[in-house]
Write a protein that holds these residues in place. Structure first.
Motif, PDB file in Angstrom:
ATOM      1  N   GLU A 165      49.022  41.194  27.692  1.00  0.00           N
ATOM      2  CA  GLU A 165      48.157  41.683  28.763  1.00  0.00           C
ATOM      3  C   GLU A 165      46.751  41.097  28.631  1.00  0.00           C
ATOM      4  O   GLU A 165      46.113  40.741  29.623  1.00  0.00           O
ATOM      5  N   GLY A 166      46.271  40.992  27.407  1.00  0.00           N
ATOM      6  CA  GLY A 166      44.960  40.392  27.206  1.00  0.00           C
ATOM      7  C   GLY A 166      44.920  38.935  27.611  1.00  0.00           C
ATOM      8  O   GLY A 166      43.934  38.453  28.175  1.00  0.00           O
ATOM      9  N   LYS A 167      46.003  38.204  27.343  1.00  0.00           N
ATOM     10  CA  LYS A 167      46.063  36.807  27.762  1.00  0.00           C
ATOM     11  C   LYS A 167      46.022  36.692  29.288  1.00  0.00           C
ATOM     12  O   LYS A 167      45.327  35.827  29.839  1.00  0.00           O
ATOM     13  N   ASP A 168      46.771  37.569  29.965  1.00  0.00           N
ATOM     14  CA  ASP A 168      46.742  37.554  31.428  1.00  0.00           C
ATOM     15  C   ASP A 168      45.339  37.837  31.961  1.00  0.00           C
ATOM     16  O   ASP A 168      44.873  37.207  32.913  1.00  0.00           O
ATOM     17  N   LYS A 169      44.676  38.779  31.361  1.00  0.00           N
ATOM     18  CA  LYS A 169      43.336  39.141  31.828  1.00  0.00           C
ATOM     19  C   LYS A 169      42.366  37.979  31.684  1.00  0.00           C
ATOM     20  O   LYS A 169      41.602  37.678  32.611  1.00  0.00           O
ATOM     21  N   MET A 170      42.380  37.306  30.546  1.00  0.00           N
ATOM     22  CA  MET A 170      41.470  36.198  30.335  1.00  0.00           C
ATOM     23  C   MET A 170      41.775  35.036  31.281  1.00  0.00           C
ATOM     24  O   MET A 170      40.864  34.368  31.789  1.00  0.00           O
ATOM     25  N   PHE A 171      43.061  34.816  31.551  1.00  0.00           N
ATOM     26  CA  PHE A 171      43.409  33.748  32.487  1.00  0.00           C
ATOM     27  C   PHE A 171      42.894  34.063  33.888  1.00  0.00           C
ATOM     28  O   PHE A 171      42.335  33.193  34.578  1.00  0.00           O
ATOM     29  N   LEU A 172      43.065  35.321  34.331  1.00  0.00           N
ATOM     30  CA  LEU A 172      42.604  35.702  35.666  1.00  0.00           C
ATOM     31  C   LEU A 172      41.077  35.643  35.758  1.00  0.00           C
ATOM     32  O   LEU A 172      40.528  35.266  36.795  1.00  0.00           O
ATOM     33  N   ILE A 173      40.400  36.040  34.684  1.00  0.00           N
ATOM     34  CA  ILE A 173      38.939  35.975  34.700  1.00  0.00           C
ATOM     35  C   ILE A 173      38.474  34.534  34.877  1.00  0.00           C
ATOM     36  O   ILE A 173      37.578  34.239  35.690  1.00  0.00           O
ATOM     37  N   GLU A 174      39.067  33.613  34.146  1.00  0.00           N
ATOM     38  CA  GLU A 174      38.677  32.211  34.274  1.00  0.00           C
ATOM     39  C   GLU A 174      38.989  31.673  35.667  1.00  0.00           C
ATOM     40  O   GLU A 174      38.193  30.931  36.255  1.00  0.00           O
ATOM     41  N   LYS A 175      40.146  32.046  36.215  1.00  0.00           N
ATOM     42  CA  LYS A 175      40.512  31.572  37.551  1.00  0.00           C
ATOM     43  C   LYS A 175      39.575  32.124  38.616  1.00  0.00           C
ATOM     44  O   LYS A 175      39.170  31.411  39.548  1.00  0.00           O
ATOM     45  N   LEU A 176      39.198  33.389  38.494  1.00  0.00           N
ATOM     46  CA  LEU A 176      38.303  33.991  39.477  1.00  0.00           C
ATOM     47  C   LEU A 176      36.902  33.391  39.394  1.00  0.00           C
ATOM     48  O   LEU A 176      36.223  33.238  40.412  1.00  0.00           O
ATOM     49  N   ILE A 177      36.461  33.067  38.199  1.00  0.00           N
ATOM     50  CA  ILE A 177      35.155  32.413  38.057  1.00  0.00           C
ATOM     51  C   ILE A 177      35.160  31.061  38.758  1.00  0.00           C
ATOM     52  O   ILE A 177      34.201  30.685  39.455  1.00  0.00           O
ATOM     53  N   LYS A 178      36.248  30.306  38.608  1.00  0.00           N
ATOM     54  CA  LYS A 178      36.354  29.017  39.289  1.00  0.00           C
ATOM     55  C   LYS A 178      36.334  29.186  40.797  1.00  0.00           C
ATOM     56  O   LYS A 178      35.686  28.430  41.523  1.00  0.00           O
ATOM     57  N   LEU A 179      37.073  30.202  41.293  1.00  0.00           N
ATOM     58  CA  LEU A 179      37.084  30.436  42.744  1.00  0.00           C
ATOM     59  C   LEU A 179      35.712  30.835  43.252  1.00  0.00           C
ATOM     60  O   LEU A 179      35.285  30.409  44.339  1.00  0.00           O
ATOM     61  N   GLN A 180      34.984  31.654  42.501  1.00  0.00           N
ATOM     62  CA  GLN A 180      33.638  32.036  42.911  1.00  0.00           C
ATOM     63  C   GLN A 180      32.709  30.827  42.964  1.00  0.00           C
ATOM     64  O   GLN A 180      31.911  30.684  43.897  1.00  0.00           O
ATOM     65  N   ASP A 181      32.810  29.984  41.940  1.00  0.00           N
ATOM     66  CA  ASP A 181      31.962  28.793  41.926  1.00  0.00           C
ATOM     67  C   ASP A 181      32.299  27.868  43.098  1.00  0.00           C
ATOM     68  O   ASP A 181      31.393  27.317  43.749  1.00  0.00           O
ATOM     69  N   MET A 182      33.590  27.688  43.387  1.00  0.00           N
ATOM     70  CA  MET A 182      33.989  26.830  44.508  1.00  0.00           C
ATOM     71  C   MET A 182      33.503  27.403  45.831  1.00  0.00           C
ATOM     72  O   MET A 182      32.989  26.674  46.686  1.00  0.00           O
ATOM     73  N   GLU A 183      33.653  28.728  46.025  1.00  0.00           N
ATOM     74  CA  GLU A 183      33.225  29.327  47.285  1.00  0.00           C
ATOM     75  C   GLU A 183      31.707  29.306  47.423  1.00  0.00           C
ATOM     76  O   GLU A 183      31.170  29.148  48.518  1.00  0.00           O
ATOM     77  N   LYS A 184      31.000  29.457  46.310  1.00  0.00           N
ATOM     78  CA  LYS A 184      29.541  29.431  46.373  1.00  0.00           C
ATOM     79  C   LYS A 184      29.038  28.043  46.736  1.00  0.00           C
ATOM     80  O   LYS A 184      28.070  27.898  47.489  1.00  0.00           O
ATOM     81  N   ARG A 185      29.681  27.005  46.196  1.00  0.00           N
ATOM     82  CA  ARG A 185      29.283  25.645  46.543  1.00  0.00           C
ATOM     83  C   ARG A 185      29.639  25.327  47.995  1.00  0.00           C
ATOM     84  O   ARG A 185      28.932  24.588  48.677  1.00  0.00           O
ATOM     85  N   ALA A 186      30.777  25.887  48.477  1.00  0.00           N
ATOM     86  CA  ALA A 186      31.189  25.604  49.854  1.00  0.00           C
ATOM     87  C   ALA A 186      30.330  26.345  50.869  1.00  0.00           C
ATOM     88  O   ALA A 186      29.998  25.810  51.925  1.00  0.00           O
TER      89      ALA A 186
END
Length: 759
Positions: free
Chosen positions: A697-718
């Motif tokens: 469960e901890g591995k899943d959480k860290m993966f989702l956190i990293e993915k969401l950070i990338k999506l936020q950065d992409m949307e902020k740049r767009a």
């Protein structure tokens, strides 16, 4: 890795909020803007130190998690709506509908058939205010009073039984608190546990448990054997010299201390008074004491085994103590310091055990350890065999030695030699730790216990053979009293050697370690040697109770003194264990050793005495009988002639005197032991699987956190203009999630993980 489409599924589109919405929206209300919600943010409590690389496994796992969250949210919505409906039935400000009234009636109808205890518990668990709960209880009582008379009588009976059960639980709790408040040495044990840990504390707990055991045995023997004999005892004409305290002979031989003083007649006071058969009282009192000891040992083993092996909390390594341990009712300064010391000691023990379990040895190291262990076992076994041979030849020639030496102190030769062996050989065994070097201190204690129990029980077995085959068949006038005196001398000599070792040996070792050879330092408390001294003494007491009924009282006094002596010596001459380790399971092992081979050996010895040996012809309550058990046979024959006592005869012949009954009883005990063992193994597997699940469960959480950070950065740049402060401050019910605070927090977590992957 999760695909972008799968991650986009957790992006929730929110509609405009209509005007007039309350601060706690219902499940069908929505919010403006877009908001990122992760499925594991509030449900997962641990963070792993590795990332996830298998995208297919994570995708399947995430799908299962979404289904579970959907079911969880559905059940929460249903319970929330049910709460609103039931509130409507309580005349609250919620709008009434026919559906809500039906739900409220269903709630009340479900509470009416419950017992008072279950109904109170159900109402207490409702998410309502106290006023709403009171109104709900009044409505249930009002509806319940409208039921038919028969139903009310049934509920009254159920309520009466529930009240009786509640009163019993309260009385049991009060009695437990009372016994705990008057418990011996409560504060002293806390001090010992705080300074030296649970390993040393287990010895003192075991000593206190044996003290309670002997208090019970003394009360039983004193009430049913000694007091009746004192009512008809004659005056002792022997002269008291004081040497009797060492030899146990002389003046003490003609007192209630030994078997030979007791009468074989039926005690009567007055012509019409009740009779008291001394033969039956003697054998039944000893038998009942042994039976109660047997079941007490079984019950204690089962209770400690359940608490220390089966309960799941023991496999958490006391992690809950790190968070929920502090008792805020403790306000006194000394009590607070003692509590802090106990807590720090337990945490140190847990951490030390985790570190020791992670140590891995190479193949060469394992071979060297195996050779050292094998050599130590060969040497220890050879020493034990040599000591047993020496005791056997000394005991065999003891009669000739006593014939040639008539001095009163000559009888102390055999107890002196046995006590010297019991003092020196266990210390020699303790030196093997320098060669074996166990990583786990618990394993070292277990091995020392097994070696010492093999030595001491072997010596007791040789002495029992000497008593039953040489002393009992030598034709002495009262051989039972002679055996009682031998056991008294052994017990007394062991106590004297223990005192001398505590006051002189341990003190001299402290002087040498602190002033002469400072590299040695203070010694550590030898748990195995001290515990085996207690087991050895208790075994002698159980054997000697038949020949010397006052032995439980003597053992009670010696244990009481030894507690204070060992406590003083511990504080002055010892240091805390260099390797901290948890000893929660040690008391279970101590009681098991006390049960087998100690108590089982006692049962075999007394069974041979009662069923095979002929009593003395001129002393004791069984004089003139061919066997001790003949008194029971005669009593059963007498009862068989009385129709009102035939049930006693049936119980004796079909249960007590039946081999099949004891075979079935032994089989049941073995089956229960096997079931307990399987439950233990199953819970260990369960704990391991739950640990693995938390890691995943901890591995899943860290993966989702990293993915969401990338999506936020992409949307902020767009689209940078869409991330205004007003748009980011969004509240979702009671979870006040703020995006402009969440993103820096996520980046901070990510940077910490990259710097230290083992966080």
């Amino acid at each position: 890795m999760l695909s972008d489409d799968q991650v986009n599924e957790i992006v929730i589109e929110v509609e405009n909020v209509p005007s007039g919405v309350q601060s706690r929206p219902s499940s069908n209300q929505t919010f403006p803007g877009k908001m990122l919600v992760t499925s594991g943010f509030s449900l997962i409590s641990s963070v792993s130190d590795t990332d996830v690389t298998d995208s297919q496994v994570l995708s399947n796992r995430h799908d299962r998690k979404r289904k579970q969250l959907f079911q969880f949210s559905t059940s929460m919505n249903d319970s929330f709506s049910q709460t609103l409906h039931s509130l409507g039935s309580l005349s609250l400000d919620t709008p009434r509908t026919s559906h809500e009234n039906i739900q409220g009636q269903k709630l009340i109808a479900s509470l009416i058939p419950m017992t008072s205890r279950d109904r109170i518990k159900a109402i207490r668990n409702q998410p309502r205010t106290m006023e709403e709960k009171r109104n709900l209880r009044k409505m249930v009582d009002r509806e319940k009073s409208k039921q038919p008379r028969g139903v009310l009588d049934f509920h009254c009976c159920a309520q009466g039984l529930s009240s009786i059960a509640l009163a019993y639980r309260r009385a049991k709790s009060s009695l437990s608190e009372l016994l705990s408040s008057i418990s011996l040495w409560q504060k002293t044990l806390k001090v010992i546990g705080g300074k030296f840990g649970t390993s040393v504390l287990s010895y003192f707990n075991f000593l206190r448990w044996l003290l309670k055991f002997n208090i019970f045995s003394f009360v039983v023997t004193f009430s049913f054997i000694i007091i009746p004999q004192l009512t008809v005892a004659e005056k002792n004409n022997l002269q008291f010299t004081g040497l009797e305290f060492l030899t146990g002979a002389g003046y003490f031989s003609d007192t209630v201390m030994y078997y030979g003083f007791y009468t074989n007649s039926t005690i009567r006071h007055g012509n019409g008074g009740a009779s008291y058969d001394m033969q039956l009282a003697y054998i039944f009192t000893v038998g009942v004491c042994l039976v109660i000891c047997f079941f007490s040992l079984l019950f204690s083993m089962a209770r400690y085994f359940r608490n220390n092996f089966i309960n799941p909390h023991i496999y958490s390594r006391g992690i809950a103590k790190l968070i929920f341990c502090w008792d805020f009712t403790v306000t006194h300064q000394s009590a607070v310091k003692l509590k802090q010391k106990n807590l720090s000691t337990e945490i140190r023990e847990n951490l030390s055990e985790i570190r020791q379990e992670s140590i891995k040895l190479t193949l060469n190291q394992q071979l060297a350890r195996f050779c050292a262990h094998l050599a130590a076992w060969v040497v220890s076994t050879g020493v034990a065999v040599a000591c047993c041979v020496a005791v056997y030849y000394l005991a065999e020639n003891n009669s000739k030695f006593l014939e040639n030496h008539r001095e009163p102190g000559a009888v102390l030769l055999l107890p002196f030699v046995v006590s010297c062996i019991n003092l020196a050989v266990p210390r020699f065994y303790s030196m093997f730790r320098l060669v074996e070097r166990y990583e786990m201190p618990r394993h070292e204690v277990y091995i020392l216990l097994i070696r010492n129990i093999f030595l001491k029980i072997s010596i007791i077995g040789i002495l029992c053979y000497y008593w039953l085959n040489i002393v009992a068949l030598a034709g002495e006038e009262c051989w039972e009293t002679l055996i009682g005196q031998e056991i008294y001398r052994l017990l007394l000599m062991d106590f004297v050697f223990s005192l001398a070792d505590s006051f002189l040996g341990e003190f001299l070792r402290r002087i040498i370690g602190m002033r002469l050879i400072t590299s040695l330092g203070l010694q550590e408390f030898d748990i195995a040697r001290n515990v085996l001294e207690l087991i050895y003494a208790q075994t002698l007491v159980w054997i000697g109770t038949f020949f010397c009924p006052l032995l439980p009282f003597i053992q009670m006094v010696t244990l009481f003194i030894m507690f204070y002596v060992k406590n003083i010596s511990l504080m002055m001459n010892f240091q805390p264990p260099s390797k901290a380790w948890r000893a929660a399971q040690m008391v279970t092992f101590f009681i098991f050793l006390l049960f087998f081979p100690s108590f089982t050996g006692v049962l075999c010895t007394l069974a041979i005495t009662i069923w095979r040996l002929k009593p003395s012809a001129n002393c004791g309550p069984f004089r003139g009988l061919p066997f001790f058990i003949q008194s029971i046979y005669s009593w059963i024959d007498t009862l068989s002639k009385r129709p009102s006592y035939l049930w006693v005869v049936w119980i004796y012949r079909n249960l007590i005197g039946s081999v099949h009954f004891f075979f079935i009883l032994t089989l049941i005990v073995l089956i229960i032991t096997y079931l307990y063992w399987q439950i233990t193994e199953g819970r260990k597997i369960m704990i391991r699987l739950l640990h693995e699940q938390i890691i995943n469960e901890g591995k899943d959480k860290m993966f989702l956190i990293e993915k969401l950070i990338k999506l936020q950065d992409m949307e902020k740049r767009a689209n940078p203009s869409s991330f205004t402060p007003e748009r980011r401050d969004v509240e979702l019910g009671p979870l006040h999630v703020r995006e402009h605070d969440a993103a820096p927090d996520l980046r901070f977590r990510r940077s910490v993980q990259e710097d230290n992957p083992k966080v």
